[in-house]
Design a protein around this motif. Structure first.
Motif, short mmCIF file in Angstrom:
data_model
loop_
_atom_site.label_atom_id
_atom_site.label_comp_id
_atom_site.label_asym_id
_atom_site.label_seq_id
_atom_site.Cartn_x
_atom_site.Cartn_y
_atom_site.Cartn_z
N SER A 73 1.23 8.46 -8.31
CA SER A 73 -0.12 8.00 -8.71
C SER A 73 -0.45 6.68 -8.01
CB SER A 73 -0.20 7.84 -10.22
OG SER A 73 0.87 7.06 -10.70
N LEU A 74 0.55 5.83 -7.86
CA LEU A 74 0.34 4.52 -7.21
C LEU A 74 0.14 4.71 -5.70
CD1 LEU A 74 0.19 1.65 -8.13
CD2 LEU A 74 2.57 1.36 -7.57
N LEU A 77 -3.37 5.74 -5.17
CA LEU A 77 -4.29 4.59 -5.29
C LEU A 77 -4.30 3.78 -3.98
CD1 LEU A 77 -4.59 2.42 -8.42
CD2 LEU A 77 -4.29 1.25 -6.27
N LEU A 78 -3.11 3.61 -3.40
CA LEU A 78 -3.02 2.82 -2.17
C LEU A 78 -3.63 3.56 -0.98
CD1 LEU A 78 0.44 1.13 -2.53
CD2 LEU A 78 -1.82 0.13 -2.73
N THR A 81 -7.19 2.94 -1.16
CA THR A 81 -7.47 1.57 -0.71
C THR A 81 -7.46 1.52 0.81
OG1 THR A 81 -6.26 0.79 -2.63
CG2 THR A 81 -6.76 -0.84 -0.94
N PHE A 84 -10.66 2.98 2.33
CA PHE A 84 -11.80 2.07 2.27
C PHE A 84 -11.63 0.88 3.21
CE2 PHE A 84 -12.71 4.20 -1.80
CZ PHE A 84 -14.04 4.48 -1.59
N PHE A 85 -10.39 0.39 3.30
CA PHE A 85 -10.09 -0.74 4.20
C PHE A 85 -10.38 -0.35 5.66
CE2 PHE A 85 -6.86 -2.76 6.94
CZ PHE A 85 -7.27 -4.09 6.82
N MET A 88 -14.06 0.02 6.26
CA MET A 88 -14.77 -1.26 6.38
C MET A 88 -14.55 -1.87 7.77
SD MET A 88 -14.56 -4.65 4.03
CE MET A 88 -12.81 -4.80 4.24
N ILE A 89 -13.27 -1.90 8.18
CA ILE A 89 -12.95 -2.47 9.50
C ILE A 89 -13.64 -1.64 10.59
CG2 ILE A 89 -11.10 -2.87 11.17
CD1 ILE A 89 -10.48 -4.77 9.12
#
Lengths: 123, 199
Positions: A73-74, A77-78, A81, A84-85, A88-89
């Motif tokens: 699950s973690l 989540l990463l 992330t 999205f990171f 954005m870049i």
């Protein structure tokens, strides 16, 4: 392996691993600095430095932040992330080249300023 | 246990397999990735758009930054050892490693202050040029994160024992979460060092 319920022996094994990672991080730092002073060409220098930094960050994440032993699950989540990171870049940096032809980047700032002055005078 | 008690801070939540505290800190770190990511893209845009861009090592003190890199890596190790000591039920060893981590943070900020002082004494300010502007913003924000982590550690050093005696599992998880934040701060520096100082 659940981080909440480690036996003393398992913790001791982890500690040995942490010290190994510490040594690896120091070696990689030394390599980063050494390579920066060797002229490999500008692009290659940047690429190598970022590659080593990513390797170091992975070591910190996997071992010190326990990601190697964490739940899926973690990791999910990463992954989100990271998505999205990267987005954005990609969008901001990619946007630099996404301009109509002949407007910004094939002219130097001095030329652009001259064009501005010219249009101001003609108004 | 009162009804207002936050759930799953000692044992993992069955559906996520994680304690709520750990999910919370990881979500916070995810937002931090975006914060620093935005500033890193600002750096890239400023750099590719600039006619001239100084080599970091010509303007900045690379050796002080190298010492700081080693200090921060060391602090990450002492932090994870502080957590490992709790897992072995050894509070005094834990406190020793936590204090060492705090000390490393202090040394890091001290060296950073010397670096900033050197720049200011040479009339180099954030307003001087875009390179220094992004340098001060990135390292300043990172420095504030170091300070934030140190405040949390100081709190645990001063008031943590009671929590450890009453609810050891909860305290251990709080230290693990503090560590996750601290390692992230180290991780950001791992990228800041080559990007600002070496390239």
């Amino acid at each position: 392996m659940d981080q909440e319920t480690l036996s003393v022996e398992e913790v001791n094994r982890h500690v040995k691993l942490y010290l190994g990672v510490f040594a690896a991080l120091l070696v990689l730092t030394a390599i980063t600095v050494t390579v920066a002073f060797v002229d490999l060409g500008h692009g290659t220098n940047i690429g190598v430095a970022l590659l080593i930094a990513t390797a170091k960050a992975s070591l910190v994440g996997l071992f010190f932040m326990h990601l190697k032993w964490e739940r899926k699950s973690l990791h999910g989540l990463l992954l989100l992330t990271f998505f999205f990171f990267a987005g954005m870049i990609g969008l901001t940096v990619g946007g630099y080249w996404d301009t109509p032809n002949g407007t910004v980047h094939d002219r130097t700032p001095v030329e652009i300023q001259a064009i501005h002055h010219q249009s101001e005078r003609s108004e | 246990m009162s009804t207002a008690e936050i759930q799953y801070i000692e044992t993992p939540r069955p559906d996520t397999g994680l304690t709520n505290g750990k999910i919370g800190i990881w979500l916070f770190l995810a937002s931090e990735v975006m914060l620093f990511g935005a500033l890193f893209s600002a750096y890239v845009l400023l750099r590719v758009g600039a006619e001239t861009w100084p080599m970091g090592r010509d303007v900045l003190n690379i050796w002080l930054a190298l010492v700081n890199t080693v200090v921060l890596i060391t602090s990450s190790v002492t932090m994870v050892l502080a957590w490992a000591a709790l897992m072995k039920n050894n509070y005094s060893e834990h406190k020793k490693f936590l204090a060492l981590t705090f000390l490393c943070g202090l040394i890091f900020l001290g060296i950073k202050a010397v670096e900033y002082g050197q720049k200011f004494s040479h009339d180099l300010f954030p307003s001087t040029n875009n390179f220094l502007a992004i340098y001060f913003v990135l390292t300043g924000l990172h420095g504030l994160h170091v300070l934030g982590g140190m405040i949390v550690m100081l709190y645990f050093l001063l008031f943590g024992r009671k929590n450890w005696v009453e609810r050891p599992k909860m305290y251990t998880n709080r230290i693990e979460n503090t560590g996750l934040y601290w390692h992230f701060v180290d991780l950001v520096w791992i990228f800041l060092f080559p990007v600002l100082y070496l390239l």
